[in-house]
Design an enzyme around this catalytic site. Structure first.
Site, PDB file in Angstrom:
ATOM      1  N   TYR A 240      -0.928  -0.879  10.792  1.00  0.00           N
ATOM      2  CA  TYR A 240      -1.060  -1.317   9.353  1.00  0.00           C
ATOM      3  C   TYR A 240      -0.024  -0.616   8.552  1.00  0.00           C
ATOM      4  O   TYR A 240       0.357  -1.525   7.657  1.00  0.00           O
ATOM      5  CB  TYR A 240      -2.504  -0.322   9.030  1.00  0.00           C
ATOM      6  CG  TYR A 240      -2.818  -0.691   7.577  1.00  0.00           C
ATOM      7  CD1 TYR A 240      -3.203  -1.902   7.287  1.00  0.00           C
ATOM      8  CD2 TYR A 240      -2.585   0.327   6.910  1.00  0.00           C
ATOM      9  CE1 TYR A 240      -3.606  -1.953   5.798  1.00  0.00           C
ATOM     10  CE2 TYR A 240      -2.929   0.171   5.433  1.00  0.00           C
ATOM     11  CZ  TYR A 240      -3.372  -1.032   4.892  1.00  0.00           C
ATOM     12  OH  TYR A 240      -3.596  -1.230   3.487  1.00  0.00           O
TER      13      TYR A 240
ATOM     14  N   SER B  36       0.804  -1.106  -0.146  1.00  0.00           N
ATOM     15  CA  SER B  36       0.132  -0.129  -0.028  1.00  0.00           C
ATOM     16  C   SER B  36       0.850   1.149  -0.140  1.00  0.00           C
ATOM     17  O   SER B  36       2.097   1.236   0.570  1.00  0.00           O
ATOM     18  CB  SER B  36      -0.907   0.047   1.257  1.00  0.00           C
ATOM     19  OG  SER B  36      -1.408   1.243   1.462  1.00  0.00           O
TER      20      SER B  36
END
Length: 308
Positions: A186, A160
């Site tokens: 994350y 990401s």
């Protein structure tokens, strides 16, 4: 290989037997092979390729697989259970896969969780690092012998753009001593994806296995369901026309398939992609010392003695 369907890729026909050394590799004319994806890769069109979808939720996985079978006419799409949060499940899946399949051409590390509360897995790992990184790390290493014997082959890891804000804390990967932040966790896991893909490319150089990682874009799926509990107003925003600015699952899988199927991409093994083009990673994602140390710590955590 571009498909005849606008904006999409097709996996080329499955030959039904082991490929010879001179046979074309992924993305080349006439290529066919076995594609293993961890998590349902939404929006994929697959024609006459054997596809194994390894998922935790078999009910939803089977629904996605049936849609692929129905829309393509390809009945060679199967689902198998895999819980990436469990070292036991990963090891059992890899053993069963090796026992039942004779080759592996493309491994897509696509499963993930995003900004969940601080949950610990059965192995005592923080869930986001366990699912997003450690599970894929263990699975890839256990399947590397098959990937090498099927070369040319590819490993595609979905990261990401959030990796750019990530920091690897090798002394506290699971937030045991520092305050837990679902966002920081994350971002750490997504940075781990990039470092893993980079280190893997170095370790398998010359073996015929290529490694790529990517940012798929902001996609309208339920991956962000935990975000709404932490930032409630986002839930309201995403019910408005704002979601029209997000990618559909079909659009969101295009960079993954670009990395899996584009002919000649092997020369860019270890690189990072977004919107079907190579992009620069954050400086911390280019730290080879941290990448090596993370690899070694990951191997220790999952009990992997022999790595490439």
């Amino acid at each position: 290989m571009r498909s005849s369907v606008p904006g999409g890729f097709l996996v080329q026909p499955w030959p039904g037997s082991g490929a010879a050394a001179s046979d074309p590799g992924p993305g080349e004319e006439g290529w066919g092979g076995l594609l293993l994806t961890c998590g349902a890769l939404l929006g994929v069109t697959v024609i006459w390729a054997r596809v194994v979808m390894a998922c935790r939720d078999l009910t939803r996985a089977e629904q996605a697989a049936e849609e692929i079978r129905r829309s393509t006419g390809n009945g060679n799409v199967v689902t198998r259970h895999l819980d990436l949060s469990s070292v036991y499940s990963v090891r059992q899946f890899a053993k069963d896969f090796i026992d039942s399949e004779d080759r592996l051409d493309i491994l897509i590390n696509n499963a993930g969780v995003m900004m969940c509360p601080k949950w610990l897995t059965e192995d005592g790992f923080e869930t986001q690092l366990a699912v997003n990184h450690l599970g894929h790390f263990l699975l890839t290493n256990m399947l590397l012998p098959m990937l090498k014997s099927s070369a040319p082959s590819r490993v595609v890891t979905v990261s990401s753009i959030a990796h750019k804000g990530g920091r690897i804390d090798l002394d506290d990967l699971f937030f045991s001593r520092r305050p837990y932040s679902p966002l920081e966790s994350y971002k750490q896991s997504k940075l781990a994806n990039v470092l893993f893909s980079r280190e893997l490319a170095q370790r398998v150089k010359g073996s015929g296995v290529s490694s790529f990682c990517l940012h798929p874009g902001v996609i309208y799926t339920d991956l962000g369901r935990h975000v709404f509990s932490w930032i409630p107003f986002l839930g309201a925003l995403l019910t408005l026309p704002n979601h029209l600015c997000m990618k559909t699952p079909w659009q969101g899988c295009q960079t993954t398939l670009y990395c899996a199927l584009t002919p000649g991409l092997e020369v860019k093994s270890g690189r990072y992609f977004s919107d079907c083009a190579e992009k620069e990673t954050a400086p911390q994602a280019q730290d080879d010392v941290v990448a090596r140390k993370l690899w070694e710590e990951s191997a220790r955590l999952v009990g992997l003695e022999d790595t490439c």
